[in-house]
Motif scaffolding. Structure first.
Motif, PDB file in Angstrom:
ATOM      1  N   GLY A 137       4.713  -9.266 -10.727  1.00  0.00           N
ATOM      2  CA  GLY A 137       5.107  -8.404 -11.841  1.00  0.00           C
ATOM      3  C   GLY A 137       5.544  -9.203 -13.049  1.00  0.00           C
ATOM      4  O   GLY A 137       5.142  -8.918 -14.173  1.00  0.00           O
ATOM      5  N   ARG A 196      13.969  -7.341 -14.179  1.00  0.00           N
ATOM      6  CA  ARG A 196      13.393  -6.324 -13.303  1.00  0.00           C
ATOM      7  C   ARG A 196      14.339  -6.060 -12.140  1.00  0.00           C
ATOM      8  O   ARG A 196      15.069  -6.960 -11.705  1.00  0.00           O
ATOM      9  N   THR A 208       8.860  -3.261  -3.587  1.00  0.00           N
ATOM     10  CA  THR A 208       8.218  -2.773  -4.808  1.00  0.00           C
ATOM     11  C   THR A 208       9.181  -2.870  -5.992  1.00  0.00           C
ATOM     12  O   THR A 208      10.397  -2.714  -5.828  1.00  0.00           O
ATOM     13  N   PRO A 209       8.642  -3.086  -7.206  1.00  0.00           N
ATOM     14  CA  PRO A 209       9.489  -3.038  -8.406  1.00  0.00           C
ATOM     15  C   PRO A 209       9.793  -1.586  -8.761  1.00  0.00           C
ATOM     16  O   PRO A 209       8.922  -0.715  -8.653  1.00  0.00           O
ATOM     17  N   THR A 232      11.601  -1.937 -14.937  1.00  0.00           N
ATOM     18  CA  THR A 232      11.383  -3.076 -15.809  1.00  0.00           C
ATOM     19  C   THR A 232      12.273  -2.897 -17.031  1.00  0.00           C
ATOM     20  O   THR A 232      12.159  -1.887 -17.746  1.00  0.00           O
TER      21      THR A 232
END
Length: 517
Positions: free
Chosen positions: A147, A175, A183-184, A187
């Motif tokens: 990411g 982030r 998982t992100p 942001t």
């Protein structure tokens, strides 16, 4: 066609080697050793009960634990584990100096068999309580999360749980990741330059980020939204952020301190976003700031000094002993200040007053030495040395910690305040006794500079990362490597979650990695 058995995996090979080593080390204790005199001391040097005669064959760590708990009047339901060290007196330059030797399996194998004492002598043993919970060492990567578009230079877990990790990167974003699913989730955009600092508030309700233009932003970790606009005041790179301890905060008025290369420290109101106080007095860039549990603020600088301030901006004293830049600071109470009212029981008070009371109780327990509240400080320098301080009692250091051959990047106390770990450009991590500064172990294995290290919450494990692109897990009591895990490039940031479940790392390869047992 015959089935070909696949070669063993790396994990299987390591497990087999450890099993073989344990079998080689297994040595029975002879039955005809007789007895010896044993005197227990606590970590403050106070005797625990009288000298007692014990059979040498029965002096295993398990039995020593039972004996100490009995001397302390604890029944079976109240017993806590202890670590044991043999205290010996060594003559050096005509003076007697004490040295501690860890008792790993039994008194016979650690002390009597190497002939450090004869069986007729009195044996002095220090016992120090360990955490009642146990953290399992990490052995594998459970998630590799992409990411970020540039190297990751900061990583920090939420004080509430290991499910949230915040990172800062050279791509001008921070982030927040869900470490359970890998998982992100948010942001955080808005910084005009590289995000080099991420710092959670002690109650986990806010996240502060800072960049190399001196700008600070606050975020809501739940939504990922910014709490207002940028906080401007510094005109050069930020080097660290430290929140006011939770038990010292006024309700609804959290504050934090930031240090910068512009030679100042600013104290901010996290609600109004205004600067409350500017601490000026250093003559060169600031490298670190720490807000202690007694209310004092500690700052270090490339002017070779450490300054101690009150929260109103008044200078209390200056510590001037290092011969070169001071690179980093750590407090003996840092872990409990970071986690406030959150502990291994996961029992969070329902009221604000209850949370403050629990945070204060945890701090006072961690800071109590000889029935006094004592907050110790350790400083790491470019002059290859560390100094251990007790600033509330003296401006002179308690000890000078020598051993590193090159400059020291990072230093940290173990959560129980018993150990200090230092990471240096000499490719080594060194372990020290936090009570007296005595050297304990050198962890050898890295083949390039070590950037930082982090203890597990139970203080039994240490993880380190550096330029060689590896994470190594060390067993603190034995001074040995437990796990060796490889990343694709240099590791700039590593953090062990406060609940002990995960380790997060980031570095030059732009990938956030989550590690588990």
């Amino acid at each position: 066609m015959a089935t070909i058995v696949p070669p063993p995996s790396k994990r299987q090979r390591i497990a087999q080697a450890e099993k073989f080593a344990n079998q080689q080390d297994l040595d029975t204790i002879p039955d005809n050793l007789g007895t010896t005199l044993l005197q227990f001391y606590d970590e403050n040097g106070q005797p625990q009960g009288p000298r007692i005669v014990v059979p040498i064959a029965d002096c295993t760590v398990k039995n020593l634990n039972l004996l100490v708990n009995k001397l302390q009047g604890k029944d079976a339901s109240e017993r806590i584990p202890h670590r044991f060290s043999y205290i010996t007196q060594m003559s050096k330059s005509g003076e007697l100096h004490s040295k501690q030797i860890s008792i790993r399996d039994s008194l016979y194998h650690s002390v009597l068999k190497p002939q450090m004492v004869t069986k007729m002598e009195s044996v002095d043993v220090e016992s120090a309580p360990e955490a009642v919970f146990r953290v399992r060492p990490i052995t594998r990567s459970s998630a590799s999360i992409t990411g970020h578009g540039q190297p990751i230079v900061a990583a920090s877990f939420s004080p509430l749980s290991s499910s949230r990790l915040a990172t800062g990167s050279g791509d001008r974003t921070a982030r927040i990741f869900d470490c359970d699913t890998g998982t992100p989730i948010h942001t955080l955009k808005g910084h005009p330059s590289n995000v080099t600092i991420v710092s959670w508030s002690p109650d986990g309700t806010m996240l502060a980020t800072g960049d190399d233009r001196g700008e600070i932003r606050l975020w809501d970790p739940q939504t990922g939204n910014a709490n207002g606009g940028p906080m401007k005041g510094h005109n050069k790179d930020l080097t660290s952020i430290s929140w006011q301890p939770f038990h010292l905060q006024e309700e609804g008025q959290p504050r934090f301190a930031s240090s910068s290369k512009d030679t100042t420290v600013r104290i901010w109101d996290a609600v109004s976003k205004h600067t409350l106080t500017v601490l000026s007095g250093h003559k060169n860039l600031l490298s670190c700031v720490r807000w202690g549990g007694t209310g004092r603020i500690y700052t270090s600088s490339r002017d070779r000094t450490i300054k101690i301030w009150d929260p109103n901006g008044q200078l209390i004293t200056t510590l001037s002993t290092h011969a070169h830049w001071v690179n980093h600071l750590a407090l003996s109470t840092e872990f409990v200040l970071r986690t406030a009212f959150n502990d291994h029981t996961r029992d969070v008070p329902s009221t604000y007053e209850g949370k403050v009371a629990k945070a204060k109780e945890r701090f006072e327990k961690a800071a109590t030495i000889d029935n006094k509240i004592v907050e110790r400080l350790v400083s790491a320098s470019e002059d290859n040395t560390l100094f251990l301080w007790e600033p509330s009692t003296s401006t002179k250091p308690l000890a000078r910690l020598l051993g590193h051959q090159k400059s020291i990047n990072h230093v940290t106390f173990s959560p129980d305040g018993y150990y200090i770990a230092s990471s240096g450009w000499d490719n080594h991590v060194k372990l020290w006794n936090a009570r007296d500064g005595k050297f304990l172990h050198t962890f050898r294995g890295h083949v390039a500079p070590v950037y930082m290290s982090s203890f597990s919450p139970d203080s039994r494990w240490l993880v380190s990362g550096g330029k060689d692109g590896t994470l190594k897990v060390w067993e603190v009591s034995k001074g040995t490597m437990k796990s060796d895990m490889t990343c694709k490039d240099e590791v700039y940031a590593v953090d062990w979650s406060p609940d002990g479940d995960k380790v997060g790392s980031g570095g030059k390869d732009k990938v956030v990695r989550i590690w588990r047992n």
